[in-house]
Design a protein around this motif. Structure first.
Motif, PDB file in Angstrom:
ATOM      1  N   GLY A  67       0.827  -1.209   0.000  1.00 54.88           N
ATOM      2  CA  GLY A  67       0.000   0.000   0.000  1.00 54.88           C
ATOM      3  C   GLY A  67       0.857   1.252   0.000  1.00 54.88           C
ATOM      4  N   ARG A  68       1.907   1.250   0.821  1.00 51.02           N
ATOM      5  CA  ARG A  68       2.829   2.400   0.840  1.00 51.02           C
ATOM      6  C   ARG A  68       3.554   2.545  -0.497  1.00 51.02           C
ATOM      7  NH1 ARG A  68       3.658   0.726   6.119  1.00 51.02           N
ATOM      8  NH2 ARG A  68       5.546  -0.423   5.601  1.00 51.02           N
ATOM      9  N   TYR A  69       3.963   1.423  -1.087  1.00 53.23           N
ATOM     10  CA  TYR A  69       4.643   1.478  -2.385  1.00 53.23           C
ATOM     11  C   TYR A  69       3.740   2.124  -3.433  1.00 53.23           C
ATOM     12  CZ  TYR A  69       6.860   0.007  -6.718  1.00 53.23           C
ATOM     13  OH  TYR A  69       7.437   0.001  -7.964  1.00 53.23           O
ATOM     14  N   ILE A  70       2.490   1.709  -3.478  1.00 52.17           N
ATOM     15  CA  ILE A  70       1.543   2.271  -4.452  1.00 52.17           C
ATOM     16  C   ILE A  70       1.393   3.771  -4.226  1.00 52.17           C
ATOM     17  CG2 ILE A  70      -0.866   2.298  -5.219  1.00 52.17           C
ATOM     18  CD1 ILE A  70      -0.907  -0.756  -4.467  1.00 52.17           C
ATOM     19  N   SER A  71       1.207   4.169  -2.973  1.00 50.22           N
ATOM     20  CA  SER A  71       0.982   5.570  -2.648  1.00 50.22           C
ATOM     21  C   SER A  71       2.236   6.425  -2.785  1.00 50.22           C
ATOM     22  CB  SER A  71       0.436   5.672  -1.218  1.00 50.22           C
ATOM     23  OG  SER A  71       0.279   7.008  -0.826  1.00 50.22           O
ATOM     24  N   GLU A  98      -5.123   8.161  -5.066  1.00 51.11           N
ATOM     25  CA  GLU A  98      -6.563   8.015  -5.277  1.00 51.11           C
ATOM     26  C   GLU A  98      -6.801   7.074  -6.449  1.00 51.11           C
ATOM     27  OE1 GLU A  98      -8.839  11.608  -5.550  1.00 51.11           O
ATOM     28  OE2 GLU A  98      -7.681  12.569  -3.979  1.00 51.11           O
ATOM     29  N   ALA A  99      -7.730   6.153  -6.252  1.00 52.42           N
ATOM     30  CA  ALA A  99      -8.118   5.224  -7.317  1.00 52.42           C
ATOM     31  C   ALA A  99      -9.607   5.371  -7.562  1.00 52.42           C
ATOM     32  CB  ALA A  99      -7.802   3.787  -6.917  1.00 52.42           C
ATOM     33  N   ASP A 100     -10.013   5.096  -8.777  1.00 51.13           N
ATOM     34  CA  ASP A 100     -11.438   5.123  -9.082  1.00 51.13           C
ATOM     35  C   ASP A 100     -12.161   3.963  -8.412  1.00 51.13           C
ATOM     36  OD1 ASP A 100     -11.818   7.384 -11.180  1.00 51.13           O
ATOM     37  OD2 ASP A 100      -9.989   6.336 -11.759  1.00 51.13           O
ATOM     38  N   ILE A 110      -6.518  -3.018   3.575  1.00 49.70           N
ATOM     39  CA  ILE A 110      -5.265  -2.405   4.036  1.00 49.70           C
ATOM     40  C   ILE A 110      -4.731  -1.449   2.977  1.00 49.70           C
ATOM     41  CG2 ILE A 110      -2.843  -2.873   4.606  1.00 49.70           C
ATOM     42  CD1 ILE A 110      -3.929  -5.497   5.964  1.00 49.70           C
ATOM     43  N   VAL A 111      -4.739  -1.848   1.720  1.00 49.69           N
ATOM     44  CA  VAL A 111      -4.280  -0.966   0.638  1.00 49.69           C
ATOM     45  C   VAL A 111      -5.122   0.310   0.608  1.00 49.69           C
ATOM     46  CG1 VAL A 111      -4.108  -0.731  -1.879  1.00 49.69           C
ATOM     47  CG2 VAL A 111      -3.262  -2.801  -0.750  1.00 49.69           C
ATOM     48  N   ALA A 112      -6.415   0.178   0.883  1.00 51.60           N
ATOM     49  CA  ALA A 112      -7.321   1.339   0.872  1.00 51.60           C
ATOM     50  C   ALA A 112      -6.973   2.362   1.963  1.00 51.60           C
ATOM     51  CB  ALA A 112      -8.769   0.882   1.010  1.00 51.60           C
ATOM     52  N   ARG A 113      -6.189   1.978   2.941  1.00 52.00           N
ATOM     53  CA  ARG A 113      -5.714   2.942   3.948  1.00 52.00           C
ATOM     54  C   ARG A 113      -4.692   3.898   3.341  1.00 52.00           C
ATOM     55  NH1 ARG A 113      -4.152  -1.394   8.529  1.00 52.00           N
ATOM     56  NH2 ARG A 113      -6.184  -2.413   8.668  1.00 52.00           N
ATOM     57  N   TYR A 114      -4.017   3.442   2.280  1.00 52.41           N
ATOM     58  CA  TYR A 114      -2.961   4.230   1.643  1.00 52.41           C
ATOM     59  C   TYR A 114      -3.421   4.872   0.339  1.00 52.41           C
ATOM     60  CZ  TYR A 114      -0.066   1.852   5.020  1.00 52.41           C
ATOM     61  OH  TYR A 114       0.463   1.388   6.205  1.00 52.41           O
ATOM     62  N   VAL A 115      -4.389   4.266  -0.305  1.00 53.88           N
ATOM     63  CA  VAL A 115      -4.914   4.763  -1.577  1.00 53.88           C
ATOM     64  C   VAL A 115      -6.423   4.913  -1.419  1.00 53.88           C
ATOM     65  CG1 VAL A 115      -5.159   4.339  -4.048  1.00 53.88           C
ATOM     66  CG2 VAL A 115      -3.124   3.510  -2.842  1.00 53.88           C
ATOM     67  N   ARG A 116      -6.883   6.144  -1.399  1.00 48.61           N
ATOM     68  CA  ARG A 116      -8.321   6.394  -1.257  1.00 48.61           C
ATOM     69  C   ARG A 116      -9.021   5.961  -2.538  1.00 48.61           C
ATOM     70  NH1 ARG A 116      -9.747  12.409  -0.147  1.00 48.61           N
ATOM     71  NH2 ARG A 116      -7.923  12.359  -1.434  1.00 48.61           N
TER      72      ARG A 116
END
Length: 158
Positions: free
Chosen positions: A43-47, A54-56, A72-78
């Motif tokens: 998640g941190r890597y993506i963000s 932000e993702a659609d 968990i990923v959604a905590r880093y990428v809204r």
């Protein structure tokens, strides 16, 4: 691989495997401590590294370990939306056609399982491609409008 474009331009697709898990006494396969840490690193890597904050939509298999990883990923990428789809279960057919028709120019994260990832690669890249099968590993793809397929721009395994 370095990202070539700003993810805000759209068309970024992240294919991700769920984190490491343990089979509980009730038979459920839930993320263990290692899997939680892996999902957080991804998640941190993506963000932070890919710059996608932000993702659609974040799609996941409706299997518990994939849902937990996506949460968990959604905590880093809204995400504007969060959806679970049985087609992303192990042995499922995937959602490549839906992505190509409705989401090719949007930012999408898909959390699923190895067999489904293999099917999605073939559909999105029009060929097989390298994917690290480590838990919570991911690959970022960028949509190429003229070719109506994707190109791999980054790969990460925590």
């Amino acid at each position: 691989m370095e990202q070539e474009k700003n993810p805000a331009e759209g068309g970024l697709l992240i294919l991700m495997r769920h984190g490491d898990y343990t089979v509980a006494s009730d038979g459920h396969k839930r993320l263990n401590e290692i899997g939680i840490a892996q999902a957080e690193k991804s998640g941190r890597y993506i963000s932070e590294t890919l710059g996608l904050r932000e993702a659609d939509v974040i799609f996941s298999s409706d299997v518990e370990r994939a849902c937990e990883t996506a949460d968990i990923v959604a905590r880093y990428v809204r995400a504007a939306r969060r959806e679970q789809d049985a087609a992303l279960r192990p042995g499922g057919s995937g959602i490549a056609e839906l992505i190509m028709q409705e989401y090719s120019r949007k930012n999408v994260i898909i959390v699923t399982h190895i067999p489904v990832i293999e099917l999605q690669y073939a559909a999105f890249l029009n060929r097989n491609a390298f994917f690290s099968y480590s838990p919570a590993a991911l690959t970022a793809l960028r949509y190429i409008p003229g070719k109506q397929c994707y190109e791999m721009i980054a790969s990460y395994a925590p």
